[in-house]
Design an enzyme around this catalytic site. Sequence first.
Site, PDB file in Angstrom:
ATOM      1  N   GLU A   1       8.984   0.902  11.311  1.00 20.85           N
ATOM      2  CA  GLU A   1      10.073   1.878  11.177  1.00 20.85           C
ATOM      3  C   GLU A   1       9.403   3.248  11.238  1.00 20.85           C
ATOM      4  O   GLU A   1       8.677   3.630  10.333  1.00 20.85           O
ATOM      5  CB  GLU A   1      10.816   1.652   9.858  1.00 20.85           C
ATOM      6  CG  GLU A   1      12.222   2.218   9.875  1.00 20.85           C
ATOM      7  CD  GLU A   1      12.285   3.625   9.333  1.00 20.85           C
ATOM      8  OE1 GLU A   1      12.208   4.573  10.147  1.00 20.85           O
ATOM      9  OE2 GLU A   1      12.401   3.772   8.114  1.00 20.85           O
TER      10      GLU A   1
ATOM     11  N   CYS B   1      13.190  10.335   7.878  1.00 21.44           N
ATOM     12  CA  CYS B   1      12.958   9.998   9.288  1.00 21.44           C
ATOM     13  C   CYS B   1      14.269   9.993  10.077  1.00 21.44           C
ATOM     14  O   CYS B   1      14.276  10.244  11.278  1.00 21.44           O
ATOM     15  CB  CYS B   1      12.227   8.673   9.424  1.00 21.44           C
ATOM     16  SG  CYS B   1      12.802   7.441   8.277  1.00 21.44           S
TER      17      CYS B   1
ATOM     18  N   GLU C   1       9.207  15.482  15.966  1.00 24.80           N
ATOM     19  CA  GLU C   1       9.652  15.360  14.575  1.00 24.80           C
ATOM     20  C   GLU C   1       8.899  16.374  13.716  1.00 24.80           C
ATOM     21  O   GLU C   1       7.671  16.370  13.685  1.00 24.80           O
ATOM     22  CB  GLU C   1       9.370  13.939  14.076  1.00 24.80           C
ATOM     23  CG  GLU C   1       9.951  13.680  12.717  1.00 24.80           C
ATOM     24  CD  GLU C   1       9.743  12.240  12.259  1.00 24.80           C
ATOM     25  OE1 GLU C   1       8.629  11.710  12.460  1.00 24.80           O
ATOM     26  OE2 GLU C   1      10.682  11.655  11.713  1.00 24.80           O
TER      27      GLU C   1
ATOM     28  N   LYS D   1       0.864  -1.194   0.000  1.00 30.51           N
ATOM     29  CA  LYS D   1       0.000   0.000   0.000  1.00 30.51           C
ATOM     30  C   LYS D   1       0.900   1.244   0.000  1.00 30.51           C
ATOM     31  O   LYS D   1       1.468   1.601   1.025  1.00 30.51           O
ATOM     32  CB  LYS D   1      -0.873  -0.025   1.262  1.00 30.51           C
ATOM     33  CG  LYS D   1      -2.227   0.618   1.131  1.00 30.51           C
ATOM     34  CD  LYS D   1      -2.240   2.116   0.946  1.00 30.51           C
ATOM     35  CE  LYS D   1      -1.915   2.892   2.199  1.00 30.51           C
ATOM     36  NZ  LYS D   1      -1.705   4.330   1.923  1.00 30.51           N
TER      37      LYS D   1
HETATM   38  P1  ADP Z   1       3.094  10.488   7.493  1.00 29.80           P
HETATM   39  O1  ADP Z   1       2.755  11.309   8.698  1.00 29.80           O
HETATM   40  O2  ADP Z   1       4.523  10.359   7.208  1.00 29.80           O
HETATM   41  O3  ADP Z   1       2.205  10.736   6.315  1.00 29.80           O
HETATM   42  P2  ADP Z   1       1.556   8.171   8.114  1.00 29.80           P
HETATM   43  O4  ADP Z   1       1.927   7.255   9.204  1.00 29.80           O
HETATM   44  O5  ADP Z   1       0.332   8.992   8.235  1.00 29.80           O
HETATM   45  O6  ADP Z   1       2.859   9.026   7.917  1.00 29.80           O
HETATM   46  O7  ADP Z   1       1.486   7.415   6.739  1.00 29.80           O
HETATM   47  C1  ADP Z   1       2.351   6.377   6.351  1.00 29.80           C
HETATM   48  C2  ADP Z   1       1.556   5.339   5.612  1.00 29.80           C
HETATM   49  O8  ADP Z   1       0.590   4.774   6.504  1.00 29.80           O
HETATM   50  C3  ADP Z   1       0.754   5.870   4.427  1.00 29.80           C
HETATM   51  O9  ADP Z   1       0.787   4.889   3.403  1.00 29.80           O
HETATM   52  C4  ADP Z   1      -0.639   6.021   5.002  1.00 29.80           C
HETATM   53  O10 ADP Z   1      -1.653   5.961   4.033  1.00 29.80           O
HETATM   54  C5  ADP Z   1      -0.711   4.830   5.927  1.00 29.80           C
HETATM   55  N1  ADP Z   1      -1.693   4.941   7.017  1.00 29.80           N
HETATM   56  C6  ADP Z   1      -2.218   6.054   7.574  1.00 29.80           C
HETATM   57  N2  ADP Z   1      -3.072   5.741   8.568  1.00 29.80           N
HETATM   58  C7  ADP Z   1      -3.093   4.381   8.660  1.00 29.80           C
HETATM   59  C8  ADP Z   1      -3.763   3.433   9.504  1.00 29.80           C
HETATM   60  N3  ADP Z   1      -4.583   3.815  10.466  1.00 29.80           N
HETATM   61  N4  ADP Z   1      -3.510   2.117   9.311  1.00 29.80           N
HETATM   62  C9  ADP Z   1      -2.649   1.707   8.356  1.00 29.80           C
HETATM   63  N5  ADP Z   1      -2.001   2.546   7.530  1.00 29.80           N
HETATM   64  C10 ADP Z   1      -2.207   3.865   7.665  1.00 29.80           C
END
Ligand code: ADP
Length: 489
Positions: A268, A302, A400, A194
Amino acid sequence: MPAISGKMEFDTAWSYAPAPENADHIVLKKRYELFITGKFVKPQSGKYFETLNPATGKPLAKVAEGSEADIDKAVKAARKAYTNHWSKLPAKERGKYIFRLARMIQERAREFAVIESLDGGKAIRESKGVDIPLAAAHFFYYAGWADKLNYAFPNTNPSSLGVAGQIIPWNFPLLMAAWKLAPALATGNTVVLKPAETTPLTAMKLAELIQDCDFPPGVVNIVTGAGATGAALVNHPDVDKIAFTGSTEVGKLIRRATAGTQKKITLELGGKAANIIFEDAPLDQAVEGIINGIYFNQGHVCCAGSRLLVQESVKEVIIRKLKDRMETLIVGDPLDKNTDIGAINSQQQLATIEAYLKLGQAEGAEMFQSSCPVPQNGGYWVRPTLFLNASQSHRIVQEEIFGPVLAVQSFRTVDEAVKKANNTHYGLSAGVWTDKGSKIFQMTQKMRAGVIWANTYNKFDPTAPFGGYKESGFGREGGLHGLMPYLKM
Ligand code: ADP
């Protein structure tokens, strides 16, 4: 040559003419579908979202929004491919597919680099020089391990887990896909990947290459979408392993969602690395390391060196050199080869960074920004920024920011440097700059950081494991260690 007297003359004499990377050969589709069972298929909901060019704020393409039903279809495809093909294939044959994919990425590197910069905003120098070659290198490296797992882990009879669900962020879109896919495939697992919602295009390009490589259908499935799509993958009962790179906040949600299940996980997450400069360091190289650590890639890293810890005796000289160097950085068109700092990845991330800039000043730190021009074109831009006189309790020191923003503190002794460096919730990376090898060893033993660079920063290699302590997550990616999370032993 005329004497260079004022800033205006200096700018005219030394400004670079634009050197745009040619993007004429890039063909983007208007609409990207999901990649399931080796085919591009429409999302069951019929919904699509736009992916924007952050350097203009304008849409590049529409991308399918995968739902729970699509995730279910992709997991079923991955399970079938695992049971019927991939787990039965001799390991050296698996390796051949991965080698083929690595070679094709290399051949198409220029195309991937341009798309990465268009969709994510990073300077072409970074995507062409770092992201894409490293992605290919990861596939090459893990392809080599595919038929040598018994040598890698002798007397353990290693075997694959089954179906891996992999969720990646927007800061290194293709490279993160490679970090996830390469070890999973080499160890004999099948995958549902994904990508992040703001940077799906290189993953979809990779899907085209996977088709061209004739991978057995269903071995790699790619389902685009946002958080809900990721959550559906995490919660799917037939997934054996979740590998996630992203925010600590979502990492915690995933940990909770998988607690009490059989799913293996690796996370990570975020970081707040200290780049530590001792008075005996090569100061000019250290300044270059600081710049590389926080400003290139817009600070969207990161493991970025987002905190500078500098020894009192060299603080003034380092700050002066740093400010001078910051003034030479070019912020602008990601496709221009002269650009040092491209566009911030999204409007949302721009708002987050701007909020921290206000917060830092409100907390009492002194803000300095370079005076470079930034495009006024609807894109998302931040000048390289540093905060002087930051203190340990400031949120700009603890949290961060994920932007080109550096918080500066000073220290007197090794112990003080270690204490300050370790005093965060994170523990992903750090940098140490000193002339003394013994000091490097002394520091690395005391610091709680997964990766510590000595007299360099942000250097990566597929053979080296990467990962964090504390709220930066657990599990390692890269190297031999990176195979383990995908194996039963
Ligand atoms: P950032 O703040 O760097 O955007 P996120 O953790 O929000 O980091 O996003 C990293 C990845 O996790 C993206 O692919 C996002 O779509 C996905 N993501 C966001 N929320 C969820 C969730 N509740 N469960 C699984 N994946 C998620």
